[in-house]
Every structure is written in structure tokens, then in C-alpha cells.
Design a protein around this motif. Structure first.
Motif, PDB file in Angstrom:
ATOM      1  N   ARG A   1      39.949 -45.871  31.088  1.00 33.48           N
ATOM      2  CA  ARG A   1      38.589 -45.999  31.830  1.00 33.48           C
ATOM      3  C   ARG A   1      38.736 -47.367  32.110  1.00 33.48           C
ATOM      4  O   ARG A   1      39.056 -48.369  31.372  1.00 33.48           O
ATOM      5  CB  ARG A   1      37.479 -45.908  30.849  1.00 33.48           C
ATOM      6  N   VAL A   2      38.955 -47.967  33.442  1.00 36.55           N
ATOM      7  CA  VAL A   2      38.675 -49.334  33.959  1.00 36.55           C
ATOM      8  C   VAL A   2      37.571 -49.674  34.766  1.00 36.55           C
ATOM      9  O   VAL A   2      37.002 -48.724  35.486  1.00 36.55           O
ATOM     10  CB  VAL A   2      40.184 -49.408  35.197  1.00 36.55           C
ATOM     11  N   VAL A   3      37.231 -50.675  34.397  1.00 41.62           N
ATOM     12  CA  VAL A   3      35.520 -51.219  34.749  1.00 41.62           C
ATOM     13  C   VAL A   3      36.006 -52.497  35.593  1.00 41.62           C
ATOM     14  O   VAL A   3      36.644 -53.335  35.228  1.00 41.62           O
ATOM     15  CB  VAL A   3      34.811 -51.567  33.774  1.00 41.62           C
ATOM     16  N   SER A   4      35.234 -52.624  36.662  1.00 46.25           N
ATOM     17  CA  SER A   4      35.586 -53.790  37.946  1.00 46.25           C
ATOM     18  C   SER A   4      34.192 -53.955  37.932  1.00 46.25           C
ATOM     19  O   SER A   4      32.973 -53.339  38.301  1.00 46.25           O
ATOM     20  CB  SER A   4      36.129 -53.175  38.917  1.00 46.25           C
ATOM     21  N   LEU A   5      33.937 -55.482  37.998  1.00 44.76           N
ATOM     22  CA  LEU A   5      32.842 -56.206  38.235  1.00 44.76           C
ATOM     23  C   LEU A   5      33.047 -56.689  39.743  1.00 44.76           C
ATOM     24  O   LEU A   5      34.167 -57.560  40.038  1.00 44.76           O
ATOM     25  CB  LEU A   5      32.271 -57.155  37.262  1.00 44.76           C
ATOM     26  N   MET A   6      32.301 -56.486  40.719  1.00 43.02           N
ATOM     27  CA  MET A   6      32.303 -56.932  42.102  1.00 43.02           C
ATOM     28  C   MET A   6      31.070 -57.249  42.784  1.00 43.02           C
ATOM     29  O   MET A   6      30.150 -56.756  42.076  1.00 43.02           O
ATOM     30  CB  MET A   6      33.190 -55.851  42.910  1.00 43.02           C
ATOM     31  N   SER A   7      31.104 -57.571  43.988  1.00 39.39           N
ATOM     32  CA  SER A   7      29.768 -57.801  44.744  1.00 39.39           C
ATOM     33  C   SER A   7      29.233 -56.612  45.173  1.00 39.39           C
ATOM     34  O   SER A   7      30.120 -55.593  45.445  1.00 39.39           O
ATOM     35  CB  SER A   7      30.203 -58.754  46.078  1.00 39.39           C
TER      36      SER A   7
ATOM     37  N   VAL B   1      42.072 -47.116  43.623  1.00 41.68           N
ATOM     38  CA  VAL B   1      42.883 -47.489  42.854  1.00 41.68           C
ATOM     39  C   VAL B   1      42.463 -48.994  42.103  1.00 41.68           C
ATOM     40  O   VAL B   1      41.851 -49.637  42.961  1.00 41.68           O
ATOM     41  CB  VAL B   1      44.214 -47.829  43.459  1.00 41.68           C
ATOM     42  N   ALA B   2      42.503 -49.085  40.946  1.00 42.87           N
ATOM     43  CA  ALA B   2      42.194 -50.328  40.153  1.00 42.87           C
ATOM     44  C   ALA B   2      43.387 -51.110  39.904  1.00 42.87           C
ATOM     45  O   ALA B   2      44.342 -50.518  39.097  1.00 42.87           O
ATOM     46  CB  ALA B   2      41.557 -49.929  38.743  1.00 42.87           C
ATOM     47  N   VAL B   3      43.461 -52.424  40.461  1.00 44.07           N
ATOM     48  CA  VAL B   3      44.643 -53.039  40.224  1.00 44.07           C
ATOM     49  C   VAL B   3      44.233 -54.112  39.175  1.00 44.07           C
ATOM     50  O   VAL B   3      43.328 -54.858  39.327  1.00 44.07           O
ATOM     51  CB  VAL B   3      45.024 -53.919  41.655  1.00 44.07           C
ATOM     52  N   VAL B   4      44.986 -54.300  38.204  1.00 43.78           N
ATOM     53  CA  VAL B   4      44.688 -54.897  37.074  1.00 43.78           C
ATOM     54  C   VAL B   4      45.654 -56.174  37.131  1.00 43.78           C
ATOM     55  O   VAL B   4      46.896 -55.916  36.939  1.00 43.78           O
ATOM     56  CB  VAL B   4      44.549 -54.233  35.650  1.00 43.78           C
TER      57      VAL B   4
ATOM     58  N   VAL C   1      39.909 -57.058  38.006  1.00 41.38           N
ATOM     59  CA  VAL C   1      40.040 -55.758  38.264  1.00 41.38           C
ATOM     60  C   VAL C   1      39.873 -55.543  39.768  1.00 41.38           C
ATOM     61  O   VAL C   1      38.592 -55.918  40.266  1.00 41.38           O
ATOM     62  CB  VAL C   1      39.322 -54.781  37.552  1.00 41.38           C
ATOM     63  N   VAL C   2      40.604 -55.269  40.598  1.00 47.04           N
ATOM     64  CA  VAL C   2      40.275 -55.116  42.111  1.00 47.04           C
ATOM     65  C   VAL C   2      40.264 -53.608  42.152  1.00 47.04           C
ATOM     66  O   VAL C   2      41.197 -52.947  42.143  1.00 47.04           O
ATOM     67  CB  VAL C   2      41.632 -55.670  42.998  1.00 47.04           C
ATOM     68  N   ILE C   3      39.476 -52.905  43.129  1.00 54.09           N
ATOM     69  CA  ILE C   3      39.244 -51.307  43.664  1.00 54.09           C
ATOM     70  C   ILE C   3      39.758 -51.542  45.082  1.00 54.09           C
ATOM     71  O   ILE C   3      39.411 -52.125  45.894  1.00 54.09           O
ATOM     72  CB  ILE C   3      37.831 -51.068  43.360  1.00 54.09           C
TER      73      ILE C   3
END
Length: 130
Positions: free
Chosen positions: A93-99, A115-118, A123-125
Motif C-alpha cells: 500500500r503506497v500513500v501519496s499526499l498531493m494537491s 504508478v506510484a513513484v517512490v 510519492v508521485v502518482i
């Protein structure tokens, strides 16, 4: 709503096509009525989460790896200017915080392919072009 072929679902879940077919035949995974049968993205995302809950990581160690995780969006929470996006990639499970603006522009919703780039703690989606 995004839906997936059986072979795509199998690849995303890390199982064989036959396993996904058995899940659809036993009603563990719903399918569309069309031909060929397709699996609704939201149902596939829920199944991915259920599978991940059952799996455990045998290594149980910390890592600073920089990776790309192909998976399904399982949750999008938008609150004001910010959004939290959860991606299930196999047992990860990958969590991303973004605008909130970015989440809306990417049209992220449960069942979307992402795709979650770590890298470090960022973390970029990414989503495929349509």
C-alpha cells in the motif's frame, strides 16, 4: 469507471489468469456482462486490498529503495487544497499526499490504474495516457 481484462487483472494482482477466472466463476470477483468479460476497477481494487491484508512481508526490514509501484487506486480523500491517494500494488500500500487540483486533473478514483513513484519520502502518482 475503469474495468480490466482478466489478463490485466491477473498481472495487477500478481496471480495467474486461471486464478482470476476461478475467482470470477466463484463470484469472488464480479464481471461485466459483455464479451469478453471484464472486471470493474472498484471491485478489483477492493479485492487487491483484501489480498494484501492476508499477505505478510517475510523480510520485515526497513529500506530506502527508490521504486515504481504499478497498482490500483483504492482510496482518494480530497479535503480543501490537499488529497490523499492510496495505491495497492500487490501486497504494498503506497500513500501519496498531493494537491487536490493534481488529484482531480489525474481523474483518480478507486479502481484507476496508477504508478506510484517512490523516491525518499516523496510519492508521485502517474496515470497512463488515454
Amino acid at each position: 469507471m475503469t474495468d480490466y481484462r482478466i489478463s490485466e487483472a491477473a498481472r495487477l494482482l500478481g496471480v495467474s489468469d486461471d486464478t482470476v477466472r476461478r475467482w470470477t466463476e466463484s463470484s469472488s470477483l464480479p464481471t461485466t456482462d459483455g464479451s469478453p468479460r471484464r472486471i470493474p476497477g472498484d471491485a478489483l481494487a477492493a479485492h487487491a486490498v483484501a489480498l494484501a491484508d492476508a499477505a505478510s512481508d517475510p523480510l520485515d526490514q526497513l529500506s530506502s529503495a527508490r521504486n515504481r509501484f504499478v497498482g490500483l487506486v483504492t482510496r482518494v480523500q480530497i479535503d480543501g487544497l490537499m488529497a490523499q491517494v492510496d495505491v495497492q500494488s500487490g501486497p504494498h500500500r503506497v500513500v501519496s499526499l498531493m494537491s487536490a487540483e493534481a488529484a482531480r486533473e489525474l481523474a483518480l478514483e478507486p479502481g484507476s490504474l496508477a504508478v506510484a513513484v517512490v523516491k525518499a519520502t516523496t510519492v508521485v502518482i502517474e496515470t497512463p495516457k488515454e
